[in-house]
Write an enzyme that holds these catalytic residues in place. Structure first.
Site, PDB file in Angstrom:
ATOM      1  N   CYS A  34       0.843  -1.209   0.000  1.00  0.00           N
ATOM      2  CA  CYS A  34       0.000   0.000   0.000  1.00  0.00           C
ATOM      3  C   CYS A  34       0.873   1.252   0.000  1.00  0.00           C
ATOM      4  CB  CYS A  34      -0.882   0.041   1.257  1.00  0.00           C
ATOM      5  SG  CYS A  34      -1.969  -1.337   1.412  1.00  0.00           S
TER       6      CYS A  34
HETATM    7  N1  SAJ Z   1       6.813   2.198   8.603  1.00  0.00           N
HETATM    8  C1  SAJ Z   1       7.872   2.973   9.056  1.00  0.00           C
HETATM    9  N2  SAJ Z   1       7.643   3.918  10.011  1.00  0.00           N
HETATM   10  C2  SAJ Z   1       6.383   4.120  10.530  1.00  0.00           C
HETATM   11  C3  SAJ Z   1       5.315   3.319  10.059  1.00  0.00           C
HETATM   12  C4  SAJ Z   1       5.548   2.370   9.095  1.00  0.00           C
HETATM   13  O1  SAJ Z   1       9.013   2.812   8.598  1.00  0.00           O
HETATM   14  O2  SAJ Z   1       6.240   4.982  11.401  1.00  0.00           O
HETATM   15  C5  SAJ Z   1       7.048   1.220   7.542  1.00  0.00           C
HETATM   16  C6  SAJ Z   1       6.675  -0.195   7.925  1.00  0.00           C
HETATM   17  O3  SAJ Z   1       7.746  -0.837   8.547  1.00  0.00           O
HETATM   18  C7  SAJ Z   1       6.344  -0.803   6.556  1.00  0.00           C
HETATM   19  C8  SAJ Z   1       5.768   0.371   5.775  1.00  0.00           C
HETATM   20  O4  SAJ Z   1       6.214   1.557   6.457  1.00  0.00           O
HETATM   21  O5  SAJ Z   1       7.503  -1.258   5.922  1.00  0.00           O
HETATM   22  C9  SAJ Z   1       4.246   0.356   5.716  1.00  0.00           C
HETATM   23  O6  SAJ Z   1       3.821   0.145   7.017  1.00  0.00           O
HETATM   24  P1  SAJ Z   1       2.290   0.455   7.482  1.00  0.00           P
HETATM   25  O7  SAJ Z   1       2.275   0.458   8.974  1.00  0.00           O
HETATM   26  O8  SAJ Z   1       1.778   1.636   6.792  1.00  0.00           O
HETATM   27  O9  SAJ Z   1       1.506  -0.856   7.062  1.00  0.00           O
HETATM   28  P2  SAJ Z   1       0.737  -1.214   5.740  1.00  0.00           P
HETATM   29  O10 SAJ Z   1       1.551  -1.111   4.523  1.00  0.00           O
HETATM   30  O11 SAJ Z   1       0.094  -2.519   6.038  1.00  0.00           O
HETATM   31  O12 SAJ Z   1      -0.363  -0.076   5.632  1.00  0.00           O
HETATM   32  C10 SAJ Z   1      -1.700  -0.357   5.918  1.00  0.00           C
HETATM   33  C11 SAJ Z   1      -2.482   0.731   5.244  1.00  0.00           C
HETATM   34  N3  SAJ Z   1      -3.866   0.354   5.226  1.00  0.00           N
HETATM   35  C12 SAJ Z   1      -4.559   0.589   4.078  1.00  0.00           C
HETATM   36  O13 SAJ Z   1      -4.065   1.055   3.093  1.00  0.00           O
HETATM   37  C13 SAJ Z   1      -5.971   0.205   4.108  1.00  0.00           C
HETATM   38  C14 SAJ Z   1      -2.316   2.041   5.990  1.00  0.00           C
HETATM   39  O14 SAJ Z   1      -3.260   2.999   5.502  1.00  0.00           O
HETATM   40  C15 SAJ Z   1      -2.538   1.874   7.458  1.00  0.00           C
HETATM   41  O15 SAJ Z   1      -2.349   3.120   8.106  1.00  0.00           O
HETATM   42  C16 SAJ Z   1      -1.529   0.863   7.970  1.00  0.00           C
HETATM   43  O16 SAJ Z   1      -1.855  -0.387   7.336  1.00  0.00           O
HETATM   44  C17 SAJ Z   1      -1.616   0.699   9.467  1.00  0.00           C
HETATM   45  O17 SAJ Z   1      -1.881   1.725  10.139  1.00  0.00           O
HETATM   46  O18 SAJ Z   1      -1.342  -0.403   9.941  1.00  0.00           O
END
Ligand code: SAJ
Length: 439
Positions: A279
């Protein structure tokens, strides 16, 4: 004067209110299958359509492959006939509603890959009939529903908003989230016409707790892109802060934790080894691709994409510098990676920065191994690599790199046994040791 409701709208409204509408979902993945279950739970007869025979076979046997859908939930719906799975798109001829939840990846050129949406639309067009409600859920650039889907469906000669209805509703599924699941995540929906928005809103209201109507499909498409672009850019800021603090000898984790005590106007994001998942690294480039067509450079997105893309290299440089201080060249050293999935406690390696880090380490001559309780083996650089035992590997390696901070790792054992540790996730926040190098 109240516009007269089309007969089709009246008929579909009755079917939805009585929950006799035959619901269809195309794409039975982490979005489509939970959505199908919510409508089956609400009492609708639901047909799931997927092009993957193994998915359809498992579903027919009542076996779920989606973490958020226990087989115990699925099985009774299959047994009772309330839910059935098929590969046969012709069932659409007998359906009243069809949700499209197919992948929208990026091509290598960072252009949107619309092939899955086009394939689904082509199948729907074959069997579309008066009274059908079509809702696209796959994340895509603003304008897709109106510019791509609508013309395909209008080839039938039917009039949108009168004979058939077309909406966009962004998927907001967060796999594995214990608090927010499909049912209780507010659902945004916008239609091509007011009648489309109205019927789309009524449809979701039968199965989900909160529905948020917006004025059209482009607004609904843009909502999701804002949500995930916001996240990607702020992660990019956190990563840039990490690089600044590294240069100035400041503990960026302490800075963020202290800033997070501000009760308003601040939301913590954390640096990391790079941006993974299907995403966050992808969705913003659907937006920047579209704005480029409109003559506007999405500079924040491009810059954040660049910074996030630099993090694997930043980590590898950190490893090389840390080994150097131990009078060990990276060339020939054994580097053991902890965690290869793109975020903690899941098994998904899509776009995982761990793969980039492993590739860069190998390119610089290191011997690379990994441990990950959720990922038994991983393919990178054309070869498959199996996970190694945690305890023995952390002891043997010249340097251990925490790339994904799974809860399952024994961090006490790691600090006790490892010679040198590079921690890219602040997983060792509570530990103090010369052998720990933090991002
Ligand atoms: N990450 C960081 N720093 C942060 C947060 C995340 O480096 O502060 C990295 C994670 O390690 C990962 C990537 O970013 O590699 C994405 O992480 P994510 O927490 O955004 O997880 P996703 O990709 O599963 O995002 C989903 C998304 N959901 C949808 O699109 C419906 C996102 O909008 C959500 O906010 C996220 O899940 C969530 O909050 O868990």
């Amino acid at each position: 004067m109240q516009a007269t409701l089309s007969t089709e709208l009246e008929i579909l409204t009755d079917k939805i209110r009585s929950r006799t509408a035959k619901v269809g979902v195309i794409g039975l993945g982490y979005v489509g299958l939970p959505l199908a279950m919510e409508f089956a739970t609400a009492g609708f007869p639901v047909t799931g359509i997927d092009v993957d025979p193994s998915k359809v076979e498992k579903l027919k046997a009542g076996r779920s492959y989606i973490q958020d859908v226990p087989s115990g939930t699925l099985h009774p719906f299959v047994n009772s006939g309330k839910f059935r799975a098929t590969m046969d798109f012709s069932v659409i001829a007998h359906l009243d509603t069809v949700n499209i939840a197919v992948p929208t990846p990026l091509r290598k050129t960072k252009d949107p890959d619309m092939s899955y949406i086009m394939a689904a639309a082509g199948e729907i067009a074959k069997y579309a009939h008066p009274g059908l409600l079509v809702i696209l859920e796959s994340t895509t650039y603003p304008g897709t529903t109106e510019e791509v889907l609508l013309p395909i469906l209008q080839k039938s000669g039917m009039k949108v908003g009168v004979d058939f209805f077309l909406c966009f509703s962004p998927e907001r599924v967060d796999p594995g989230n214990p608090q927010y699941q499909t049912r209780n995540i507010p659902k945004v929906v916008g239609g091509i016409t007011p009648a489309c928005t109205e019927i789309g809103t009524l449809f979701y209201a039968q199965a989900l707790e909160q529905v948020v109507s917006v004025s059209n499909t482009s607004v609904a498409e843009m909502v999701k892109l804002l949500e995930n672009t916001f996240r990607m850019i702020n992660i990019g800021l956190a990563n840039e802060m990490a690089m600044m603090c590294d240069r100035m000898g400041i503990n960026v984790w302490e800075v963020i934790d202290a800033a997070a005590t501000k009760p308003f106007g601040f939301m913590p994001f954390y640096p990391g080894p790079g941006l993974g998942g299907h995403c966050i690294p992808i969705d913003p480039f659907y937006l920047s691709w579209k704005t480029k067509q409109a003559g506007i450079e999405a500079r924040f997105i491009e810059l954040a994409g660049y910074i996030n893309g630099q993090m694997p290299l930043f980590v590898v440089d950190k490893v090389q510098t840390a080994l150097n201080k131990h009078v060990k060249p990276l060339m020939g050293s054994h580097v053991h990676i902890l965690g290869v999935s793109y975020k903690r406690d899941i098994d998904d390696v899509r776009e995982s920065p761990a793969l980039d880090i492993m590739h860069l380490l190998e390119k610089r001559g290191a011997k690379v191994t990994y441990s990950d309780p959720h990922v038994p083996s991983v393919k990178f650089d054309g070869h498959r690599c199996a996970a190694e035992d945690f305890a023995s590997s952390v002891e043997r390696a010249d340097c251990v790199v925490i790339v994904t901070d799974h809860k399952a790792f024994d961090y006490h054992l790691l600090v006790a046994r490892a010679k040198l540790i590079v921690d890219t996730r602040n997983a060792l926040k509570g530990f103090a040791s010369e052998k720990i190098v933090r991002l």
